[in-house]
Design a protein around this motif. Structure first.
Motif, PDB file in Angstrom:
ATOM      1  N   LEU A 156      73.918 -33.102 -35.418  1.00 49.25           N
ATOM      2  CA  LEU A 156      74.353 -31.710 -35.262  1.00 49.25           C
ATOM      3  C   LEU A 156      74.321 -31.231 -33.817  1.00 49.25           C
ATOM      4  O   LEU A 156      75.098 -30.359 -33.439  1.00 49.25           O
ATOM      5  N   TYR A 157      73.411 -31.753 -33.010  1.00 46.90           N
ATOM      6  CA  TYR A 157      73.154 -31.185 -31.692  1.00 46.90           C
ATOM      7  C   TYR A 157      73.518 -32.099 -30.521  1.00 46.90           C
ATOM      8  O   TYR A 157      73.363 -31.713 -29.369  1.00 46.90           O
ATOM      9  N   ALA A 210      72.101 -21.899 -30.035  1.00 43.50           N
ATOM     10  CA  ALA A 210      71.296 -21.212 -31.054  1.00 43.50           C
ATOM     11  C   ALA A 210      69.852 -21.712 -31.094  1.00 43.50           C
ATOM     12  O   ALA A 210      68.957 -20.980 -31.519  1.00 43.50           O
ATOM     13  N   GLU A 217      77.799 -24.101 -29.601  1.00 46.55           N
ATOM     14  CA  GLU A 217      77.283 -22.920 -30.303  1.00 46.55           C
ATOM     15  C   GLU A 217      75.964 -23.263 -31.009  1.00 46.55           C
ATOM     16  O   GLU A 217      74.993 -22.510 -30.940  1.00 46.55           O
ATOM     17  N   ARG A 218      75.944 -24.407 -31.691  1.00 49.23           N
ATOM     18  CA  ARG A 218      74.709 -24.843 -32.362  1.00 49.23           C
ATOM     19  C   ARG A 218      73.615 -25.101 -31.345  1.00 49.23           C
ATOM     20  O   ARG A 218      72.455 -24.729 -31.560  1.00 49.23           O
ATOM     21  N   ARG A 219      73.963 -25.748 -30.227  1.00 48.45           N
ATOM     22  CA  ARG A 219      72.973 -26.054 -29.191  1.00 48.45           C
ATOM     23  C   ARG A 219      72.376 -24.761 -28.629  1.00 48.45           C
ATOM     24  O   ARG A 219      71.171 -24.648 -28.469  1.00 48.45           O
ATOM     25  N   ALA A 257      65.651 -29.665 -33.220  1.00 49.25           N
ATOM     26  CA  ALA A 257      67.035 -30.146 -33.100  1.00 49.25           C
ATOM     27  C   ALA A 257      67.062 -31.642 -32.781  1.00 49.25           C
ATOM     28  O   ALA A 257      67.865 -32.388 -33.345  1.00 49.25           O
TER      29      ALA A 257
END
Length: 111
Positions: free
Chosen positions: A63-64, A92, A88-90, A48
């Motif tokens: 993204l993160y 995941a 939510e991405r973090r 990430a």
């Protein structure tokens, strides 16, 4: 990679790529690490950070939320794609919520 050298050595291999001055070298490592993450042979969390670094260097939003810079109002995150889904991405990839990370960055940087 992890199955061959262990978690510690795999992370040690990631560090030079994360901080590489050559954008080309960083992209090559990024491609290899993306494949390794899919095979569960590399850390999604480490990836990430590299993903964000490559995106920012390419002029794309991260993204993160791992990359910060000195902005007009002081230390601030570089642009983030779809911020509503950031935590939510973090989560995941095993990263803490962005507010916690931002507080840590500000504390570490003394701001």
């Amino acid at each position: 990679m992890v199955s061959q050298v262990g978690h510690r050595a795999a992370r040690a291999a990631w560090l030079p790529a994360q901080h590489a001055t050559s954008h080309r070298a960083q992209r090559v490592f990024h491609e290899g690490m993306a494949d390794a993450v899919e095979r569960e042979e590399a850390s999604p969390r480490d990836f990430a950070y590299l993903e964000d670094r490559v995106r920012v260097r390419s002029g794309r939003p991260q993204l993160y939320g791992t990359q910060f810079h000195d902005g007009v109002g002081g230390l601030e995150p570089m642009p983030i794609e779809d911020p509503g889904l950031l935590d939510e991405r973090r989560a995941a990839v095993g990263l803490e919520p962005f507010a916690e990370y931002e507080a840590f960055i500000r504390k570490t940087e003394g701001r």
